[in-house]
Design a protein around this motif. Structure first.
Motif, PDB file in Angstrom:
ATOM      1  N   ASN A  24      19.218  43.201  35.358  1.00  0.00           N
ATOM      2  CA  ASN A  24      18.727  44.503  35.764  1.00  0.00           C
ATOM      3  C   ASN A  24      19.855  45.536  35.713  1.00  0.00           C
ATOM      4  N   LYS A  25      19.517  46.783  36.004  1.00  0.00           N
ATOM      5  CA  LYS A  25      20.498  47.864  35.867  1.00  0.00           C
ATOM      6  C   LYS A  25      21.670  47.699  36.834  1.00  0.00           C
ATOM      7  N   LYS A  26      21.359  47.230  38.047  1.00  0.00           N
ATOM      8  CA  LYS A  26      22.427  47.056  39.032  1.00  0.00           C
ATOM      9  C   LYS A  26      23.434  46.013  38.565  1.00  0.00           C
ATOM     10  N   THR A  27      22.943  44.887  38.044  1.00  0.00           N
ATOM     11  CA  THR A  27      23.831  43.829  37.558  1.00  0.00           C
ATOM     12  C   THR A  27      24.695  44.335  36.412  1.00  0.00           C
ATOM     13  N   ALA A  28      24.073  45.048  35.480  1.00  0.00           N
ATOM     14  CA  ALA A  28      24.814  45.577  34.337  1.00  0.00           C
ATOM     15  C   ALA A  28      25.868  46.592  34.789  1.00  0.00           C
ATOM     16  N   TRP A  29      25.490  47.450  35.738  1.00  0.00           N
ATOM     17  CA  TRP A  29      26.443  48.445  36.245  1.00  0.00           C
ATOM     18  C   TRP A  29      27.617  47.770  36.935  1.00  0.00           C
ATOM     19  N   LEU A  30      27.330  46.778  37.778  1.00  0.00           N
ATOM     20  CA  LEU A  30      28.415  46.096  38.475  1.00  0.00           C
ATOM     21  C   LEU A  30      29.318  45.346  37.502  1.00  0.00           C
ATOM     22  N   HIS A  31      28.739  44.765  36.455  1.00  0.00           N
ATOM     23  CA  HIS A  31      29.579  44.092  35.451  1.00  0.00           C
ATOM     24  C   HIS A  31      30.566  45.078  34.831  1.00  0.00           C
ATOM     25  N   GLU A  32      30.095  46.280  34.502  1.00  0.00           N
ATOM     26  CA  GLU A  32      30.989  47.299  33.946  1.00  0.00           C
ATOM     27  C   GLU A  32      32.108  47.632  34.941  1.00  0.00           C
ATOM     28  N   VAL A  33      31.732  47.761  36.218  1.00  0.00           N
ATOM     29  CA  VAL A  33      32.733  48.047  37.250  1.00  0.00           C
ATOM     30  C   VAL A  33      33.756  46.914  37.329  1.00  0.00           C
ATOM     31  N   TYR A  34      33.274  45.677  37.410  1.00  0.00           N
ATOM     32  CA  TYR A  34      34.160  44.526  37.577  1.00  0.00           C
ATOM     33  C   TYR A  34      35.096  44.360  36.382  1.00  0.00           C
ATOM     34  N   LEU A  35      34.555  44.479  35.163  1.00  0.00           N
ATOM     35  CA  LEU A  35      35.388  44.310  33.969  1.00  0.00           C
ATOM     36  C   LEU A  35      36.433  45.419  33.885  1.00  0.00           C
ATOM     37  N   ARG A  36      36.055  46.634  34.238  1.00  0.00           N
ATOM     38  CA  ARG A  36      37.010  47.744  34.212  1.00  0.00           C
ATOM     39  C   ARG A  36      38.139  47.500  35.219  1.00  0.00           C
ATOM     40  N   GLU A  37      37.777  46.994  36.394  1.00  0.00           N
ATOM     41  CA  GLU A  37      38.802  46.702  37.411  1.00  0.00           C
ATOM     42  C   GLU A  37      39.756  45.606  36.916  1.00  0.00           C
ATOM     43  N   ALA A  38      39.194  44.522  36.349  1.00  0.00           N
ATOM     44  CA  ALA A  38      40.038  43.416  35.874  1.00  0.00           C
ATOM     45  C   ALA A  38      40.933  43.869  34.722  1.00  0.00           C
ATOM     46  N   SER A  39      40.401  44.720  33.852  1.00  0.00           N
ATOM     47  CA  SER A  39      41.146  45.147  32.664  1.00  0.00           C
ATOM     48  C   SER A  39      42.316  46.055  33.001  1.00  0.00           C
ATOM     49  N   ALA A  40      42.356  46.583  34.215  1.00  0.00           N
ATOM     50  CA  ALA A  40      43.433  47.491  34.602  1.00  0.00           C
ATOM     51  C   ALA A  40      44.738  46.761  34.917  1.00  0.00           C
ATOM     52  N   TYR A  41      44.700  45.429  34.980  1.00  0.00           N
ATOM     53  CA  TYR A  41      45.893  44.643  35.278  1.00  0.00           C
ATOM     54  C   TYR A  41      46.561  44.150  33.998  1.00  0.00           C
ATOM     55  N   LYS A  42      47.880  44.088  34.043  1.00  0.00           N
ATOM     56  CA  LYS A  42      48.642  43.403  32.999  1.00  0.00           C
ATOM     57  C   LYS A  42      49.641  42.465  33.673  1.00  0.00           C
ATOM     58  N   PHE A  43      49.706  41.233  33.188  1.00  0.00           N
ATOM     59  CA  PHE A  43      50.617  40.233  33.737  1.00  0.00           C
ATOM     60  C   PHE A  43      51.405  39.594  32.607  1.00  0.00           C
ATOM     61  N   PHE A  44      52.633  39.170  32.949  1.00  0.00           N
ATOM     62  CA  PHE A  44      53.530  38.598  31.950  1.00  0.00           C
ATOM     63  C   PHE A  44      54.192  37.341  32.515  1.00  0.00           C
ATOM     64  N   LEU A  45      54.584  36.449  31.593  1.00  0.00           N
ATOM     65  CA  LEU A  45      55.297  35.243  31.990  1.00  0.00           C
ATOM     66  C   LEU A  45      56.784  35.499  32.176  1.00  0.00           C
ATOM     67  N   ASP A  46      57.328  36.566  31.568  1.00  0.00           N
ATOM     68  CA  ASP A  46      58.765  36.790  31.570  1.00  0.00           C
ATOM     69  C   ASP A  46      59.089  38.197  32.052  1.00  0.00           C
ATOM     70  N   ASP A  47      60.298  38.344  32.611  1.00  0.00           N
ATOM     71  CA  ASP A  47      60.674  39.655  33.150  1.00  0.00           C
ATOM     72  C   ASP A  47      60.932  40.684  32.060  1.00  0.00           C
ATOM     73  N   GLN A  48      61.094  40.236  30.804  1.00  0.00           N
ATOM     74  CA  GLN A  48      61.215  41.167  29.680  1.00  0.00           C
ATOM     75  C   GLN A  48      59.854  41.690  29.215  1.00  0.00           C
ATOM     76  N   LYS A  49      58.795  41.114  29.766  1.00  0.00           N
ATOM     77  CA  LYS A  49      57.415  41.517  29.479  1.00  0.00           C
ATOM     78  C   LYS A  49      57.078  41.413  27.986  1.00  0.00           C
ATOM     79  N   ARG A  50      57.499  40.286  27.418  1.00  0.00           N
ATOM     80  CA  ARG A  50      57.182  40.005  26.021  1.00  0.00           C
ATOM     81  C   ARG A  50      56.014  39.033  25.885  1.00  0.00           C
ATOM     82  N   GLN A  51      55.824  38.188  26.898  1.00  0.00           N
ATOM     83  CA  GLN A  51      54.751  37.190  26.847  1.00  0.00           C
ATOM     84  C   GLN A  51      53.630  37.619  27.794  1.00  0.00           C
ATOM     85  N   GLU A  52      52.713  38.420  27.262  1.00  0.00           N
ATOM     86  CA  GLU A  52      51.635  38.954  28.091  1.00  0.00           C
ATOM     87  C   GLU A  52      50.489  37.951  28.199  1.00  0.00           C
TER      88      GLU A  52
END
Length: 254
Positions: free
Chosen positions: A1-29
């Motif tokens: 339904n529309k609510k589920t689709a809207w919340l999915h967009e919200v959740y994916l946008r929130e998750a996509s705002a993060y970036k994480f790396f294995l190394d302090d040089q930030k080469r291995q994302e």
């Protein structure tokens, strides 16, 4: 339904705002898997989506973006994370929180009385599901001990692309609370190569601020005290954290 689709967009946008790396040089994302590995619902109109960030196919972070009602016209958005990396991680863009564990995520232990890992992927999956069934778990909620339910199908199956990795195969299983399908505890099960050949290993990862227990073949192998650091208080350096992030106005059909 529309609510589920809207919340999915919200959740994916929130998750996509993060970036994480294995190394302090930030080469291995770490790579966010854009499709959630699990969607859940719980009492009181709470629901969420579970995402994984991977390195060469192996899960390195598991995160949940979820929400619940804030009065009639709004929803509160919350973020929850657990590092699955054997070493500390490094952050780029911080998304809605400053979560960044300064400690290793999990420590893998050999699985007692486990068979030798099979030669094919399909047989190893059957083995992992059988090994997961050997565990049982409880949480303490509202003064009562609740037995959790294992989802026997893994929420994520490793897709390793690193030929030099000791990880031959692996999967992430979830224990859910009985009042819905909210995951409270995760277990990584991995076939890893080492000095003694390829063997099965496991590691639990809390996904709750409650006190929790894990038994293997009836014997307690892990316990998590009630989480009081990193739980909705802005403390961000622990391997597990949950955070109130924002309140947004309702959209979509109820």
């Amino acid at each position: 339904n529309k609510k589920t689709a809207w919340l999915h967009e919200v959740y994916l946008r929130e998750a996509s705002a993060y970036k994480f790396f294995l190394d302090d040089q930030k080469r291995q994302e770490l790579k966010l898997r854009a499709e959630p590995v699990m969607r859940w619902t719980s009492d009181g109109d709470y629901n969420g989506e579970v995402y994984v960030w991977t390195h060469q196919g192996a899960a390195a972070i598991v995160g949940c973006i979820f929400s619940g009602p804030r009065g009639k016209d709004a929803r509160g958005i919350m973020h929850e994370f657990h590092s699955l990396a054997p070493n500390r991680l490094y952050a780029g863009d911080r998304g809605g929180t400053g979560w960044l564990p300064q400690e290793p995520g999990i420590k893998l232990e050999p699985l007692p009385n486990a068979p030798a890992p099979a030669r094919t992927q399909s047989l190893r999956l059957a083995q992992m599901r059988d090994l997961a069934r050997r565990f049982n778990s409880h949480v303490l909620r509202e003064g009562s001990k609740w037995e959790m339910r294992l989802l026997t199908q893994p929420i994520y199956r490793y897709e390793s692309s690193d030929e030099n990795s000791p990880v031959v195969d692996g999967a992430l299983f979830a224990f859910v609370w009985t009042a819905g399908t909210d995951p409270e505890l995760l277990i990584a099960i991995e076939a890893r190569s080492g000095d003694k050949g390829v063997q099965w290993y496991y590691a639990p990862a809390r996904f709750t601020n409650c006190e929790a227990w894990l038994q293997y073949q009836g014997k307690e192998v892990w316990r998590a005290d009630p989480a009081n650091v990193g739980i909705f208080d802005g403390v961000t350096t622990t391997r597990y954290g949950a955070f109130q992030v924002k309140t947004i106005p309702n959209q979509g059909d109820e």
